[in-house]
Design a protein around this motif. Structure first.
Motif, PDB file in Angstrom:
ATOM      1  N   GLN A   1       3.576  42.166 -22.179  1.00 36.44           N
ATOM      2  CA  GLN A   1       3.174  41.718 -23.502  1.00 36.44           C
ATOM      3  C   GLN A   1       3.016  42.908 -24.432  1.00 36.44           C
ATOM      4  OE1 GLN A   1      -0.307  39.358 -23.039  1.00 36.44           O
ATOM      5  NE2 GLN A   1       0.787  37.655 -22.115  1.00 36.44           N
ATOM      6  N   ARG A   2       3.272  42.656 -25.700  1.00 38.51           N
ATOM      7  CA  ARG A   2       3.190  43.698 -26.718  1.00 38.51           C
ATOM      8  C   ARG A   2       1.817  43.631 -27.377  1.00 38.51           C
ATOM      9  NH1 ARG A   2       7.111  43.908 -31.933  1.00 38.51           N
ATOM     10  NH2 ARG A   2       5.742  42.257 -32.616  1.00 38.51           N
ATOM     11  N   HIS A   3       1.111  44.780 -27.421  1.00 39.24           N
ATOM     12  CA  HIS A   3      -0.210  44.860 -28.022  1.00 39.24           C
ATOM     13  C   HIS A   3      -0.204  45.905 -29.139  1.00 39.24           C
ATOM     14  CE1 HIS A   3      -2.093  42.467 -24.859  1.00 39.24           C
ATOM     15  NE2 HIS A   3      -1.335  43.132 -23.998  1.00 39.24           N
ATOM     16  N   LEU A   4      -0.823  45.575 -30.258  1.00 38.71           N
ATOM     17  CA  LEU A   4      -0.934  46.508 -31.377  1.00 38.71           C
ATOM     18  C   LEU A   4      -2.117  47.431 -31.123  1.00 38.71           C
ATOM     19  CD1 LEU A   4       0.122  47.318 -34.184  1.00 38.71           C
ATOM     20  CD2 LEU A   4      -1.556  45.750 -35.137  1.00 38.71           C
ATOM     21  N   VAL A   5      -1.882  48.734 -31.134  1.00 35.99           N
ATOM     22  CA  VAL A   5      -2.926  49.708 -30.871  1.00 35.99           C
ATOM     23  C   VAL A   5      -3.091  50.588 -32.103  1.00 35.99           C
ATOM     24  CG1 VAL A   5      -3.632  51.644 -29.421  1.00 35.99           C
ATOM     25  CG2 VAL A   5      -2.401  49.716 -28.421  1.00 35.99           C
ATOM     26  N   CYS A   6      -4.294  50.620 -32.646  1.00 31.14           N
ATOM     27  CA  CYS A   6      -4.610  51.472 -33.787  1.00 31.14           C
ATOM     28  C   CYS A   6      -5.545  52.573 -33.308  1.00 31.14           C
ATOM     29  CB  CYS A   6      -5.283  50.665 -34.884  1.00 31.14           C
ATOM     30  SG  CYS A   6      -4.236  49.340 -35.519  1.00 31.14           S
ATOM     31  N   ASP A   7      -5.790  53.544 -34.182  1.00 32.39           N
ATOM     32  CA  ASP A   7      -6.739  54.589 -33.801  1.00 32.39           C
ATOM     33  C   ASP A   7      -8.054  53.930 -33.407  1.00 32.39           C
ATOM     34  OD1 ASP A   7      -4.860  56.527 -34.309  1.00 32.39           O
ATOM     35  OD2 ASP A   7      -5.514  56.817 -36.356  1.00 32.39           O
ATOM     36  N   THR A   8      -8.658  53.236 -34.316  1.00 35.21           N
ATOM     37  CA  THR A   8      -9.825  52.401 -34.036  1.00 35.21           C
ATOM     38  C   THR A   8      -9.855  51.288 -35.070  1.00 35.21           C
ATOM     39  OG1 THR A   8     -11.265  53.732 -35.422  1.00 35.21           O
ATOM     40  CG2 THR A   8     -11.222  54.287 -33.083  1.00 35.21           C
ATOM     41  N   LYS A   9     -10.435  50.162 -34.675  1.00 39.03           N
ATOM     42  CA  LYS A   9     -10.539  49.066 -35.634  1.00 39.03           C
ATOM     43  C   LYS A   9     -11.526  49.421 -36.736  1.00 39.03           C
ATOM     44  CE  LYS A   9      -9.012  45.315 -32.799  1.00 39.03           C
ATOM     45  NZ  LYS A   9      -9.152  43.924 -32.467  1.00 39.03           N
ATOM     46  N   SER A  10     -12.529  50.231 -36.408  1.00 40.33           N
ATOM     47  CA  SER A  10     -13.496  50.614 -37.437  1.00 40.33           C
ATOM     48  C   SER A  10     -12.847  51.512 -38.484  1.00 40.33           C
ATOM     49  CB  SER A  10     -14.704  51.312 -36.805  1.00 40.33           C
ATOM     50  OG  SER A  10     -14.308  52.517 -36.180  1.00 40.33           O
ATOM     51  N   ALA A  11     -11.840  52.297 -38.102  1.00 40.04           N
ATOM     52  CA  ALA A  11     -11.148  53.140 -39.076  1.00 40.04           C
ATOM     53  C   ALA A  11     -10.361  52.275 -40.057  1.00 40.04           C
ATOM     54  CB  ALA A  11     -10.219  54.117 -38.361  1.00 40.04           C
ATOM     55  N   VAL A  12      -9.723  51.218 -39.555  1.00 36.09           N
ATOM     56  CA  VAL A  12      -8.989  50.304 -40.430  1.00 36.09           C
ATOM     57  C   VAL A  12      -9.967  49.615 -41.374  1.00 36.09           C
ATOM     58  CG1 VAL A  12      -7.568  48.230 -40.497  1.00 36.09           C
ATOM     59  CG2 VAL A  12      -7.129  49.970 -38.776  1.00 36.09           C
ATOM     60  N   ARG A  13     -11.100  49.165 -40.819  1.00 39.22           N
ATOM     61  CA  ARG A  13     -12.109  48.477 -41.631  1.00 39.22           C
ATOM     62  C   ARG A  13     -12.706  49.430 -42.675  1.00 39.22           C
ATOM     63  NH1 ARG A  13     -15.737  47.092 -37.820  1.00 39.22           N
ATOM     64  NH2 ARG A  13     -14.341  45.461 -37.109  1.00 39.22           N
ATOM     65  N   ARG A  14     -12.969  50.667 -42.260  1.00 40.29           N
ATOM     66  CA  ARG A  14     -13.543  51.642 -43.188  1.00 40.29           C
ATOM     67  C   ARG A  14     -12.572  51.943 -44.323  1.00 40.29           C
ATOM     68  NH1 ARG A  14     -14.828  55.293 -39.672  1.00 40.29           N
ATOM     69  NH2 ARG A  14     -12.841  56.351 -39.772  1.00 40.29           N
ATOM     70  N   ASN A  15     -11.293  52.105 -44.007  1.00 40.29           N
ATOM     71  CA  ASN A  15     -10.297  52.348 -45.051  1.00 40.29           C
ATOM     72  C   ASN A  15     -10.186  51.162 -45.993  1.00 40.29           C
ATOM     73  OD1 ASN A  15      -9.721  54.859 -44.059  1.00 40.29           O
ATOM     74  ND2 ASN A  15      -7.874  54.236 -42.992  1.00 40.29           N
ATOM     75  N   ALA A  16     -10.246  49.937 -45.442  1.00 40.45           N
ATOM     76  CA  ALA A  16     -10.160  48.741 -46.277  1.00 40.45           C
ATOM     77  C   ALA A  16     -11.379  48.645 -47.182  1.00 40.45           C
ATOM     78  CB  ALA A  16     -10.039  47.499 -45.400  1.00 40.45           C
ATOM     79  N   ASN A  17     -12.558  48.978 -46.669  1.00 37.65           N
ATOM     80  CA  ASN A  17     -13.770  48.933 -47.502  1.00 37.65           C
ATOM     81  C   ASN A  17     -13.724  49.984 -48.609  1.00 37.65           C
ATOM     82  OD1 ASN A  17     -14.796  46.841 -46.000  1.00 37.65           O
ATOM     83  ND2 ASN A  17     -16.055  48.145 -44.708  1.00 37.65           N
ATOM     84  N   ASN A  18     -13.252  51.168 -48.274  1.00 39.40           N
ATOM     85  CA  ASN A  18     -13.118  52.205 -49.303  1.00 39.40           C
ATOM     86  C   ASN A  18     -12.109  51.778 -50.367  1.00 39.40           C
ATOM     87  OD1 ASN A  18     -14.947  53.818 -47.979  1.00 39.40           O
ATOM     88  ND2 ASN A  18     -13.389  55.094 -47.010  1.00 39.40           N
ATOM     89  N   GLY A  19     -11.019  51.158 -49.943  1.00 35.36           N
ATOM     90  CA  GLY A  19     -10.030  50.672 -50.899  1.00 35.36           C
ATOM     91  C   GLY A  19     -10.594  49.594 -51.802  1.00 35.36           C
ATOM     92  N   THR A  20     -11.488  48.755 -51.267  1.00 36.90           N
ATOM     93  CA  THR A  20     -12.116  47.712 -52.069  1.00 36.90           C
ATOM     94  C   THR A  20     -12.969  48.321 -53.176  1.00 36.90           C
ATOM     95  OG1 THR A  20     -12.179  46.257 -50.158  1.00 36.90           O
ATOM     96  CG2 THR A  20     -13.639  45.701 -51.968  1.00 36.90           C
ATOM     97  N   VAL A  21     -13.773  49.304 -52.818  1.00 34.29           N
ATOM     98  CA  VAL A  21     -14.655  49.943 -53.807  1.00 34.29           C
ATOM     99  C   VAL A  21     -13.837  50.673 -54.874  1.00 34.29           C
ATOM    100  CG1 VAL A  21     -16.411  51.737 -54.121  1.00 34.29           C
ATOM    101  CG2 VAL A  21     -16.585  50.133 -52.210  1.00 34.29           C
ATOM    102  N   ILE A  22     -12.861  51.436 -54.432  1.00 33.80           N
ATOM    103  CA  ILE A  22     -12.040  52.188 -55.388  1.00 33.80           C
ATOM    104  C   ILE A  22     -11.265  51.246 -56.297  1.00 33.80           C
ATOM    105  CG2 ILE A  22     -10.067  53.759 -55.571  1.00 33.80           C
ATOM    106  CD1 ILE A  22     -11.144  55.078 -52.956  1.00 33.80           C
ATOM    107  N   GLY A  23     -10.710  50.168 -55.699  1.00 31.36           N
ATOM    108  CA  GLY A  23      -9.981  49.189 -56.504  1.00 31.36           C
ATOM    109  C   GLY A  23     -10.871  48.474 -57.498  1.00 31.36           C
ATOM    110  N   ALA A  24     -12.113  48.153 -57.105  1.00 33.06           N
ATOM    111  CA  ALA A  24     -13.041  47.474 -58.007  1.00 33.06           C
ATOM    112  C   ALA A  24     -13.413  48.366 -59.187  1.00 33.06           C
ATOM    113  CB  ALA A  24     -14.294  47.043 -57.250  1.00 33.06           C
ATOM    114  N   VAL A  25     -13.678  49.621 -58.916  1.00 33.15           N
ATOM    115  CA  VAL A  25     -14.034  50.544 -60.002  1.00 33.15           C
ATOM    116  C   VAL A  25     -12.845  50.729 -60.947  1.00 33.15           C
ATOM    117  CG1 VAL A  25     -14.651  52.940 -60.529  1.00 33.15           C
ATOM    118  CG2 VAL A  25     -15.826  51.732 -58.691  1.00 33.15           C
ATOM    119  N   GLY A  26     -11.668  50.979 -60.368  1.00 33.07           N
ATOM    120  CA  GLY A  26     -10.481  51.167 -61.211  1.00 33.07           C
ATOM    121  C   GLY A  26     -10.138  49.913 -62.000  1.00 33.07           C
TER     122      GLY A  26
END
Length: 99
Positions: free
Chosen positions: A31-56
Motif C-alpha cells: 500500500q502507498r502511504h503519504l509521509v510528511c516531515d510531521t503533521k504538526s509542521a503542515v498544520r503550523r505552516n497552514a496556520n501561519n498562512g491563515t494569519v498572513i493571508g488574513a492580515v494581507g
C-alpha cells in the motif's frame, strides 16, 4: 564425472527454487502511504498562512473598500486563500512510501 555435474546442477537448481519461494510470497501488493516531515509542521505552516493571508487580505480590503465591511471581507478571503496556499506548499515536501 558427467553424473556429478548433472547432480550438482540439479542440487543448485532445487536450492534456488527453495530460496526463491519466500521471496515470491513477500511480493504481495504493498500500500502507498503519504509521509510528511510531521503533521504538526503542515498544520503550523497552514496556520501561519491563515494569519498572513488574513492580515494581507484585511489591508487590501481596507484599501479598496475604505470601510469595515471591505476589511472584514478581505480578511476572510485572505485567510482562506493563505491557509490553502500554505497547506499545499507544505504538502509538496511530502513523499510516498510503499509498505
Amino acid at each position: 564425472m558427467r553424473k556429478t555435474i548433472i547432480a550438482k546442477t540439479m542440487m543448485a537448481a532445487s536450492a534456488f527454487a527453495i530460496v526463491a519461494a519466500p521471496i515470491a510470497a513477500e511480493a504481495a501488493p504493498k500500500q502507498r502511504h503519504l509521509v510528511c516531515d510531521t503533521k504538526s509542521a503542515v498544520r503550523r505552516n497552514a496556520n501561519n498562512g491563515t494569519v498572513i493571508g488574513a492580515v494581507g487580505g484585511g489591508l487590501l480590503g481596507n484599501a479598496i473598500g475604505k470601510n469595515t465591511t471591505g476589511t472584514l471581507i478581505g480578511a476572510g478571503a485572505g485567510a482562506v486563500a493563505g491557509h490553502e496556499i500554505a497547506k499545499n506548499r507544505a504538502k509538496k515536501k511530502c513523499h510516498y512510501v510503499y509498505r
